[in-house]
Design a protein around this motif. Structure first.
Motif, mmCIF file in Angstrom:
data_model
loop_
_atom_site.group_PDB
_atom_site.id
_atom_site.type_symbol
_atom_site.label_atom_id
_atom_site.label_comp_id
_atom_site.label_asym_id
_atom_site.label_seq_id
_atom_site.Cartn_x
_atom_site.Cartn_y
_atom_site.Cartn_z
ATOM 1 N N LEU A 118 32.678 24.363 -9.484
ATOM 2 C CA LEU A 118 31.753 24.216 -8.359
ATOM 3 C C LEU A 118 31.094 22.839 -8.320
ATOM 4 C CD1 LEU A 118 30.025 27.727 -8.511
ATOM 5 C CD2 LEU A 118 31.440 26.879 -6.635
ATOM 6 N N SER A 119 30.925 22.219 -9.505
ATOM 7 C CA SER A 119 30.220 20.933 -9.548
ATOM 8 C C SER A 119 31.140 19.738 -9.295
ATOM 9 C CB SER A 119 29.518 20.762 -10.893
ATOM 10 O OG SER A 119 30.471 20.742 -11.937
ATOM 11 N N PHE A 120 32.443 19.974 -9.108
ATOM 12 C CA PHE A 120 33.406 18.902 -8.789
ATOM 13 C C PHE A 120 33.363 17.742 -9.795
ATOM 14 C CE2 PHE A 120 33.242 20.020 -3.989
ATOM 15 C CZ PHE A 120 34.232 20.960 -4.174
ATOM 16 N N GLY A 121 33.119 18.049 -11.072
ATOM 17 C CA GLY A 121 33.123 17.001 -12.086
ATOM 18 C C GLY A 121 31.975 16.008 -11.980
ATOM 19 N N TRP A 122 30.854 16.460 -11.479
ATOM 20 C CA TRP A 122 29.679 15.588 -11.339
ATOM 21 C C TRP A 122 29.218 15.080 -12.709
ATOM 22 C CZ3 TRP A 122 26.582 13.641 -7.419
ATOM 23 C CH2 TRP A 122 25.319 13.204 -7.786
ATOM 24 N N LYS A 123 29.050 13.740 -12.821
ATOM 25 C CA LYS A 123 28.643 13.127 -14.082
ATOM 26 C C LYS A 123 27.199 12.637 -14.042
ATOM 27 C CE LYS A 123 32.555 13.389 -16.358
ATOM 28 N NZ LYS A 123 33.627 12.450 -16.076
ATOM 29 N N GLY A 124 26.640 12.490 -12.840
ATOM 30 C CA GLY A 124 25.263 11.997 -12.727
ATOM 31 C C GLY A 124 25.147 10.498 -12.912
ATOM 32 N N SER A 125 26.236 9.754 -12.646
ATOM 33 C CA SER A 125 26.188 8.295 -12.773
ATOM 34 C C SER A 125 25.386 7.689 -11.624
ATOM 35 C CB SER A 125 27.609 7.724 -12.769
ATOM 36 O OG SER A 125 28.219 7.986 -11.512
ATOM 37 N N ALA A 126 24.997 6.435 -11.780
ATOM 38 C CA ALA A 126 24.208 5.755 -10.734
ATOM 39 C C ALA A 126 24.990 5.698 -9.417
ATOM 40 C CB ALA A 126 23.841 4.346 -11.199
ATOM 41 N N LYS A 127 26.315 5.447 -9.515
ATOM 42 C CA LYS A 127 27.139 5.377 -8.299
ATOM 43 C C LYS A 127 27.194 6.735 -7.595
ATOM 44 C CE LYS A 127 30.927 2.850 -8.172
ATOM 45 N NZ LYS A 127 32.334 2.407 -8.382
ATOM 46 N N ALA A 128 27.312 7.827 -8.386
ATOM 47 C CA ALA A 128 27.362 9.181 -7.808
ATOM 48 C C ALA A 128 26.052 9.492 -7.094
ATOM 49 C CB ALA A 128 27.637 10.215 -8.894
ATOM 50 N N TRP A 129 24.923 9.145 -7.748
ATOM 51 C CA TRP A 129 23.628 9.414 -7.114
ATOM 52 C C TRP A 129 23.454 8.600 -5.843
ATOM 53 C CZ3 TRP A 129 20.801 13.411 -7.515
ATOM 54 C CH2 TRP A 129 20.732 14.123 -8.720
ATOM 55 N N SER A 130 23.938 7.344 -5.860
ATOM 56 C CA SER A 130 23.836 6.482 -4.672
ATOM 57 C C SER A 130 24.605 7.095 -3.509
ATOM 58 C CB SER A 130 24.387 5.091 -5.005
ATOM 59 O OG SER A 130 24.472 4.316 -3.845
ATOM 60 N N ARG A 131 25.816 7.586 -3.799
ATOM 61 C CA ARG A 131 26.637 8.205 -2.743
ATOM 62 C C ARG A 131 26.025 9.521 -2.273
ATOM 63 N NH1 ARG A 131 32.555 6.774 -5.349
ATOM 64 N NH2 ARG A 131 32.631 4.638 -4.556
ATOM 65 N N TYR A 132 25.446 10.257 -3.221
ATOM 66 C CA TYR A 132 24.780 11.518 -2.886
ATOM 67 C C TYR A 132 23.657 11.269 -1.877
ATOM 68 C CZ TYR A 132 21.725 15.597 -3.677
ATOM 69 O OH TYR A 132 20.925 16.709 -3.516
ATOM 70 N N GLU A 133 22.827 10.249 -2.146
ATOM 71 C CA GLU A 133 21.712 9.924 -1.238
ATOM 72 C C GLU A 133 22.237 9.495 0.135
ATOM 73 O OE1 GLU A 133 18.548 10.274 -1.786
ATOM 74 O OE2 GLU A 133 18.593 10.762 -3.918
ATOM 75 N N THR A 134 23.299 8.691 0.131
ATOM 76 C CA THR A 134 23.867 8.200 1.395
ATOM 77 C C THR A 134 24.401 9.351 2.244
ATOM 78 O OG1 THR A 134 24.494 6.168 0.273
ATOM 79 C CG2 THR A 134 25.523 6.573 2.402
ATOM 80 N N VAL A 135 25.177 10.220 1.602
ATOM 81 C CA VAL A 135 25.766 11.366 2.323
ATOM 82 C C VAL A 135 24.664 12.288 2.852
ATOM 83 C CG1 VAL A 135 27.154 13.456 2.036
ATOM 84 C CG2 VAL A 135 27.974 11.305 1.142
ATOM 85 N N SER A 136 23.602 12.496 2.040
ATOM 86 C CA SER A 136 22.493 13.346 2.493
ATOM 87 C C SER A 136 21.853 12.790 3.752
ATOM 88 C CB SER A 136 21.430 13.465 1.392
ATOM 89 O OG SER A 136 21.952 14.150 0.286
ATOM 90 N N LEU A 137 21.656 11.461 3.784
ATOM 91 C CA LEU A 137 21.043 10.838 4.968
ATOM 92 C C LEU A 137 21.955 10.939 6.190
ATOM 93 C CD1 LEU A 137 19.267 7.632 3.625
ATOM 94 C CD2 LEU A 137 18.210 9.533 4.848
ATOM 95 N N ILE A 138 23.260 10.721 5.972
ATOM 96 C CA ILE A 138 24.213 10.817 7.102
ATOM 97 C C ILE A 138 24.218 12.240 7.661
ATOM 98 C CG2 ILE A 138 26.664 10.762 7.723
ATOM 99 C CD1 ILE A 138 26.917 8.417 5.649
ATOM 100 N N LEU A 139 24.303 13.225 6.768
ATOM 101 C CA LEU A 139 24.323 14.624 7.216
ATOM 102 C C LEU A 139 23.009 14.997 7.892
ATOM 103 C CD1 LEU A 139 26.176 16.377 4.282
ATOM 104 C CD2 LEU A 139 26.953 16.230 6.644
ATOM 105 N N ALA A 140 21.887 14.459 7.386
ATOM 106 C CA ALA A 140 20.595 14.723 8.028
ATOM 107 C C ALA A 140 20.583 14.155 9.447
ATOM 108 C CB ALA A 140 19.466 14.108 7.208
ATOM 109 N N GLY A 141 21.159 12.964 9.606
ATOM 110 C CA GLY A 141 21.240 12.356 10.939
ATOM 111 C C GLY A 141 22.118 13.153 11.887
ATOM 112 N N VAL A 142 23.228 13.698 11.360
ATOM 113 C CA VAL A 142 24.132 14.527 12.182
ATOM 114 C C VAL A 142 23.470 15.864 12.524
ATOM 115 C CG1 VAL A 142 26.331 15.781 12.151
ATOM 116 C CG2 VAL A 142 26.218 13.443 11.285
ATOM 117 N N SER A 143 22.727 16.431 11.555
ATOM 118 C CA SER A 143 22.143 17.763 11.733
ATOM 119 C C SER A 143 20.950 17.770 12.694
ATOM 120 C CB SER A 143 21.665 18.322 10.393
ATOM 121 O OG SER A 143 22.722 18.417 9.495
#
Length: 448
Positions: free
Chosen positions: A167-192
């Motif tokens: 379920l976690s798709f191999g999440w490692k919690g790296s800085a790059k993963a968190w950066s992409r997580y924040e970006t995707v959250s903002l994009i989805l918030a804008g779409v929603s």
């Protein structure tokens, strides 16, 4: 387990009612030639409305940088998905032949000129709600990924570890993963965010684009959106007040959260109240006798009791939230949230049934009374909703742990706490440890 047993019982009632509806046809419902929409569309609009608070809390409050949303957004998003699933049942069942539901999609076929009617608001509904469901599901799941990784790292059994690892798709919690997580959250918030307004606007057009007196009003889109947020926040309060006690989340879902949700409920309830008054004014101002009769009949006709229930629950009761004692009272808030959702169900019933039951021809006038299958379907969708929510609460984190960690106040004596004023003693913490994750070791120097 007791709650799940009750929910599963009503889920069984739902499956039996669906069986009767599909096997014997729509004649099992209480519809007649005059009132050909009743409990089914009432329940559909009610469930879609309940699903609105999740997107508002997730998307709109994220864009406005409202930190308090972090404790409640996970459960509200889950509630949105489960409510939309319940809502979608009713149009599909009302087709009478659910196995032909794919006819509503513009698919190439060999059946001659069979094609979707793009002028119909019912088809707009299909696209609006399927889009809303998809975006909400993606938004909810992406928020869960870091929390699934946390559970994976602490899981004891091999099955649990494997399941949460997948379920976690191999999440490692790296800085790059968190950066992409924040970006995707903002994009989805804008779409929603547009979806918060568009979905219930399109649902309202099922009625507003018709020529039926009582439905043919341009105020429906904003009025339906305000009503949806109103009922959605009421359901979030109902669920979160229970979850807060059962899972001992008082430090995370505080009285301040409850008061803020109460305020939003009061504002949207007041907007709905203004819309009710505006409807009456426009009916009088239009000088169309049929429109005037439709509204007078609502208030004084045979369904006056439903209209009175609607006005009491939706307009008068929420005004109690002006009182601070009510706003911060958990028992009163819980009762108020249930009253609001009862009132919003009556609102949809009043709009639909009272506008149809007296037509231009007195010979066509009729009354509606639900059949046992109507009641079974409604109670059954409640069973479906609560079964899904209880399973979610059992296996998934109810609170967004990753986001809540970023806003926790840290105290050495008491560990992380959402409300530091409760701590007995706050020792100064070394500046280097400010804002560290709850799972990290804290090093500090204690001063006298």
């Amino acid at each position: 387990m007791a709650a799940l047993s009750v929910a599963l019982f009503f889920l069984g009632v739902f499956f039996y009612s669906v069986y009767r509806t599909v096997w014997y046809g729509i004649g099992e419902w209480g519809l007649n030639k005059t009132i050909n929409w009743a409990w089914d569309i009432t329940n559909f609009v009610w469930w879609v409305g309940i699903g609105h608070a999740g997107t508002l809390i997730s998307a709109v409050l994220l864009l406005f940088r409202q930190k308090w949303r972090s404790s409640i957004n996970r459960a509200a998003e889950a509630m949105t998905i489960f409510a939309v699933i319940c809502a979608a049942m009713f149009p599909v069942l009302h087709m009478g032949r659910p196995w032909l539901a794919f006819y509503v999609f513009p698919l190439q076929n060999t059946l001659g000129s069979l094609w979707a009617n793009f002028n119909s608001p019912l088809l707009w509904d299909v696209f609006a709600i399927s889009t809303y469901f998809t975006v909400s599901l993606v938004f909810w799941y992406i928020g869960l990924i870091p929390d699934f990784a946390s559970i994976r790292d602490r899981a004891k059994g091999p099955i649990a570890r494997f399941s949460y690892s997948m379920l976690s798709f191999g999440w490692k919690g790296s800085a790059k993963a968190w950066s992409r997580y924040e970006t995707v959250s903002l994009i989805l918030a804008g779409v929603s965010t547009p979806l918060v307004l568009s979905v219930h606007t399109i649902v309202s057009m099922d009625f507003a684009t018709s020529v039926v007196p009582g439905w043919h009003t341009t105020i429906f889109p904003p009025y339906f959106v305000a009503g949806a947020i109103f009922s959605g926040f009421a359901m979030v309060l109902t669920l979160m007040l229970i979850t807060r006690v059962v899972f001992r989340l008082e430090d995370y879902i505080t009285l301040e959260h409850i008061a803020l949700m109460n305020k939003i409920m009061m504002v949207t309830g007041s907007i709905v109240g203004v819309a009710y008054i505006t409807e009456f004014f426009i009916a009088w101002y239009s000088q169309v006798e049929f429109e005037q009769y439709a509204f007078i009949n609502r208030a004084t006709g045979p369904y006056w009791w439903a209209y009175a229930s609607m006005m009491t629950c939706n307009v008068i009761t929420p005004q109690l939230v002006w009182l601070r004692r009510v706003r911060y009272s958990i028992p009163l808030t819980f009762v108020l949230s249930i009253i609001v959702n009862i009132g919003m169900w009556f609102e949809r019933f009043v709009i639909i049934v009272t506008s149809l039951h007296r037509d231009y021809l007195p010979s066509s006038w009729a009354m509606f009374s639900p059949s046992i299958i109507d009641i079974g379907l409604y109670l059954g969708t409640l069973g479906l909703f609560f079964t899904l929510f209880l399973l979610f609460a059992k296996f998934f984190p109810v609170i967004n742990m990753a986001e809540v960690k970023t806003i926790l106040k840290y105290t050495v004596d008491n560990g992380p706490t959402y409300n530091p004023s409760k701590a007995v003693h706050h020792a100064p913490v070394h500046p280097a440890t400010h804002g560290v994750p709850a799972s990290a070791p804290v090093t500090y120097t204690k001063h006298d």
